[in-house]
Scaffold this active site. Structure first.
Site, mmCIF file in Angstrom:
data_model
loop_
_atom_site.group_PDB
_atom_site.id
_atom_site.type_symbol
_atom_site.label_atom_id
_atom_site.label_comp_id
_atom_site.label_asym_id
_atom_site.label_seq_id
_atom_site.Cartn_x
_atom_site.Cartn_y
_atom_site.Cartn_z
ATOM 1 N N ASP A 38 -36.837 62.884 73.984
ATOM 2 C CA ASP A 38 -35.592 62.130 74.073
ATOM 3 C C ASP A 38 -35.658 60.912 73.166
ATOM 4 O OD1 ASP A 38 -33.990 63.518 76.165
ATOM 5 O OD2 ASP A 38 -35.761 63.101 77.379
ATOM 6 N N MET A 40 -33.767 57.780 71.630
ATOM 7 C CA MET A 40 -32.621 56.906 71.917
ATOM 8 C C MET A 40 -32.698 55.660 71.054
ATOM 9 S SD MET A 40 -32.586 57.181 76.067
ATOM 10 C CE MET A 40 -33.030 58.713 76.914
ATOM 11 N N ASP A 179 -29.772 69.541 80.852
ATOM 12 C CA ASP A 179 -30.620 68.354 80.829
ATOM 13 C C ASP A 179 -30.072 67.343 81.829
ATOM 14 O OD1 ASP A 179 -32.246 66.225 80.250
ATOM 15 O OD2 ASP A 179 -31.736 66.112 78.122
ATOM 16 N N GLY A 201 -37.620 66.375 83.743
ATOM 17 C CA GLY A 201 -38.205 65.090 83.390
ATOM 18 C C GLY A 201 -38.898 64.383 84.529
#
Length: 331
Positions: A38, A40, A179, A201
């Site tokens: 991920d 960001m 997700d 996650g």
């Protein structure tokens, strides 16, 4: 290699960011099918994680595929860096303001899988203009930016099964990902909506938690959801199962393999255990994924008959000209 249909991508967002190399190795040892990264930028989403340089340093730590999810404003500006870092698939968001097509084309041109993600409030129709360039559709079942959020069942119900239609141009290999909020409580529901890859996650990184057991449970529950919701109670075909479509002499096997693969279906060619040819070499088996066996038969049944006939004609002609050559002996 995991059996079954569903695959688990272990997100390292909630791992110890000071020791991601250990996190990646731990996820691999626990049986994860790929690593979900991920990225960001604190602009597109209100969080900041890591970038291409970190991913490049992690790449030698595992042979698992790297699945990058770019939650950034300008993925096209940095896409070369993520390709160079060793990402096997790259998904970015349709909600960005820059042009999308050039970035999708660059990812696919590099031989990687390209995907687009949609936030919960974004309709799936936003992906329609790009469908022919998509290998992956990623449905966010939480608001992107932070881990540990609750799974949005209404969003999943509205989008996951419909996402499969966006990938109908892919004879094989198109994937629907989900997700956010995926765990043992939501995996069966997601599997019943045809999800291929579940991004998991926060639940994997809980203290004193058995990561391997969690991955196995989520994978099994997703397959069970698929079996009883979409497949009339029949267990799904294992994703990596291959079946023999035909066995042919080498020169014919290579030609037929190219024809099948031109239609988007991967073929594995292996030395077979069957017929010994007059040139001293056994036939080669052409193996296709079991999940698309019916499609390959539908497309190539007539050609299979022709190739089998050509093989017999070649054997007869070879014997007439050269006789039968004994196979090489091995000590």
């Amino acid at each position: 290699m995991a059996g079954g249909r569903a695959r688990v991508a272990a997100s390292i967002l909630d791992a110890d960011l000071s020791n991601l190399a250990y996190a990646v190795r731990r996820a691999q040892a626990a049986g994860a099918d790929r690593i979900h990264l991920d990225v960001m930028d604190a602009h597109f989403v209100p969080n900041l994680t890591f970038g291409a340089k970190t991913i490049k340093q992690l790449r030698p730590r595992t042979e698992l595929p790297f699945d990058a999810h770019l939650m950034v404003d300008e993925p096209g500006r940095f896409i070369d860096e993520y390709l160079d870092a060793g990402c096997d698939s790259i998904t970015f968001h349709v909600e960005i303001e820059e042009e999308i097509v050039p970035t999708l084309r660059k990812i696919r041109g590099a031989g990687r899988a390209a995907g687009l993600a949609v936030k919960p409030a974004t309709p799936l129709s936003a992906l329609e203009p790009y469908r022919e360039l998509l290998d992956i559709v990623l449905v966010m079942a939480v608001e992107p930016g932070f881990g540990g959020q609750s799974f949005m069942k209404d969003v999943a119900s509205a989008k996951l099964l419909a996402a499969r239609d966006l990938l109908r141009h892919k004879a094989f290999g198109g994937e629907v990902h989900v997700d956010g909020g995926v765990n043992r409580e939501t995996a069966e529901f997601a599997g019943g909506l045809g999800v291929d890859v579940l991004v998991v996650g926060s639940v994997l990184w809980q203290k004193n938690h058995d990561m391997g057991r969690e991955i196995r449970l989520i994978r099994a529950l997703a397959d069970e959801g698929y079996q009883y919701t979409l497949n009339d109670g029949v267990p799904p075909i294992p994703r990596d199962k291959m079946v023999t479509f035909i066995s042919l002499p080498l020169h014919l096997a290579k030609r037929f393999m190219d024809e099948i693969e031109a239609g988007g279906v991967p073929v594995v060619m292996l030395r077979g255990d069957g017929q010994m040819n007059p040139d001293g070499v056994r036939d080669y088996d052409l193996l296709v994924p079991a999940s698309v066996e019916a499609l390959v038969v539908e497309r190539h049944a007539d050609e299979r008959t022709v190739y089998a006939r050509d093989a017999e004609a070649w054997r007869e002609a070879f014997i007439a000209e050269h006789g039968i050559i004994a196979p090489p002996s091995h000590p």
